[in-house]
Write a protein that holds these residues in place. Structure first.
Motif, mmCIF file in Angstrom:
data_model
loop_
_atom_site.group_PDB
_atom_site.id
_atom_site.type_symbol
_atom_site.label_atom_id
_atom_site.label_comp_id
_atom_site.label_asym_id
_atom_site.label_seq_id
_atom_site.Cartn_x
_atom_site.Cartn_y
_atom_site.Cartn_z
ATOM 1 N N ILE A 194 -47.714 74.386 -80.594
ATOM 2 C CA ILE A 194 -48.497 73.873 -79.469
ATOM 3 C C ILE A 194 -47.549 73.452 -78.355
ATOM 4 C CG2 ILE A 194 -50.128 72.101 -78.730
ATOM 5 C CD1 ILE A 194 -51.152 71.997 -81.574
ATOM 6 N N GLY A 195 -47.755 74.003 -77.179
ATOM 7 C CA GLY A 195 -46.906 73.694 -76.047
ATOM 8 C C GLY A 195 -47.320 72.427 -75.331
ATOM 9 N N ILE A 248 -50.921 70.375 -75.045
ATOM 10 C CA ILE A 248 -51.038 68.947 -75.346
ATOM 11 C C ILE A 248 -51.663 68.196 -74.186
ATOM 12 C CG2 ILE A 248 -49.735 66.838 -75.854
ATOM 13 C CD1 ILE A 248 -47.724 68.589 -77.336
ATOM 14 N N LEU A 249 -51.191 68.512 -72.943
ATOM 15 C CA LEU A 249 -51.748 67.850 -71.768
ATOM 16 C C LEU A 249 -53.220 68.194 -71.589
ATOM 17 C CD1 LEU A 249 -48.782 68.292 -69.253
ATOM 18 C CD2 LEU A 249 -49.490 66.207 -70.416
ATOM 19 N N SER A 250 -53.589 69.469 -71.865
ATOM 20 C CA SER A 250 -54.987 69.864 -71.744
ATOM 21 C C SER A 250 -55.852 69.119 -72.754
ATOM 22 C CB SER A 250 -55.116 71.375 -71.951
ATOM 23 O OG SER A 250 -56.460 71.775 -71.907
ATOM 24 N N THR A 251 -55.338 69.005 -73.981
ATOM 25 C CA THR A 251 -56.076 68.262 -75.008
ATOM 26 C C THR A 251 -56.224 66.791 -74.642
ATOM 27 O OG1 THR A 251 -55.214 69.771 -76.691
ATOM 28 C CG2 THR A 251 -56.136 67.691 -77.454
ATOM 29 N N LEU A 252 -55.130 66.202 -74.108
ATOM 30 C CA LEU A 252 -55.199 64.807 -73.681
ATOM 31 C C LEU A 252 -56.190 64.615 -72.545
ATOM 32 C CD1 LEU A 252 -51.420 63.780 -73.788
ATOM 33 C CD2 LEU A 252 -53.234 63.040 -75.325
#
Length: 326
Positions: A136-137, A141-145
């Motif tokens: 996972i890039g 991670i930022l999109s999930t957050l």
């Protein structure tokens, strides 16, 4: 203009130093590109190379073993990476090894890490393709957050609406929180339930005491019938005698009926006695009384069979008679 010996020496030193520097640069570049090593090529397929570039290092268990030779796009979701690997490492890499893309430190260049497999497969050969794993890039991670933050904001807004509704007395919980009368009634209901529960427990305890006394106390009639086998046997004999008496009474009545029939059909003095109205009425009254007595006796026997004190005995007697009949 003639060249002096010192100029010739300087020129020679410059050429020698330049040659040494050129050879060193070629050697270093060759070492970087594995030009002076025996190598072989393997490849792996990824969905995202995360900024990996041609010439980046390839590591196996933390050791630099080669470089990225070529990065080519196969289609819109598949990227092929060709890696040049030192031939000395061939015997250590199995076909079940897994390639991943990571970074050299926190902010370093991207590299290809080859993770050993279970070690049960065969050794890789030139041109083999090994499995890959896409980590996972940072963007993912930022999109999930971001999605999590939006969901948290929506959840907070909904909780705020629920809290406001409860504060304003809306809904069941709001009424319970704000209506003091209902809260008092609920408290009283719970108190009543506790009282009823304690009363039920007390009644059950008393019932257990009564049952225990019946099992252990022979002074009462019911306790005697339950525990005293001698009294039970006597009661059984009494019932048997009553049944025998009932049978005998029925036989006597049958005999009397037969005699009466003989009187009715006979001639002479017997016929005269039978046809005497006063005597006949007297006999009929006697027979009626006997029949009524028998019927009442049978009713008393039937009532005795259904009485709570003797019902168990009659059922036990009936089961015993069934066993003897079998």
């Amino acid at each position: 203009m003639k060249t002096t010996n010192s100029q010739k020496v300087r020129l020679g030193l410059f050429v020698i130093i330049g040659t040494i520097l050129f050879i060193a640069a070629v050697y270093l570049i060759g070492q970087r590109q594995d030009m002076f090593k025996k190598t072989f090529t393997i490849n792996a397929f990824f969905q995202n190379v995360n900024g990996l570039q041609k010439g980046n290092n390839v590591r196996y268990s933390g050791i630099d073993i080669g470089t990225v030779k070529e990065i080519s796009m196969i289609n819109d979701s598949t990227i092929k990476i060709d890696m040049t690997i030192d031939e000395k490492i061939v015997s250590h890499i199995k076909k079940d090894a897994i390639a991943t893309i990571g970074s050299d430190g926190l902010v370093g260049n991207m590299i290809v890490n080859i993770v050993p497999g279970k070690g049960e497969a065969a050794v890789i050969t030139n041109g083999d393709t090994i499995a890959s794993y896409n980590k996972i890039g940072a963007d993912d991670i930022l999109s999930t957050l971001s999605v999590s933050s939006e969901n948290a904001a929506i959840l907070t807004a909904d909780l705020l609406k629920i809290t406001n509704a409860m504060t304003e007395g809306k809904g069941t919980l709001g009424i319970l929180l704000n209506d003091t009368i209902m809260a008092q009634e609920l408290k009283e209901s719970i108190t009543n339930l506790k009282t009823a529960s304690r009363g039920a427990s007390h009644a059950i305890d008393e019932l257990n005491v009564i049952i225990t006394n019946l099992k252990t106390n022979d002074d009462t009639v019911l306790g005697m019938l339950i525990n005293d086998s001698i009294s039970g046997m006597k009661l059984k004999n009494i019932v048997l005698n009553l049944e025998a008496s009932s049978t005998e009474i029925e036989q006597v009545l049958g005999s009397i009926n037969a005699v009466v029939d003989d009187f009715s059909s006979s001639q002479g003095a017997y016929n005269y006695i039978v046809k005497d109205t006063s005597l006949v009425n007297s006999l009929k009254s006697t027979l009626k009384n006997v029949n009524e007595g028998t019927e009442k006796f049978n009713q008393n026997m039937e009532a005795l069979k259904h009485n709570i004190l003797t019902r168990g005995y009659f059922k036990k007697l009936e089961r015993q008679e069934k066993k003897e009949g079998k």
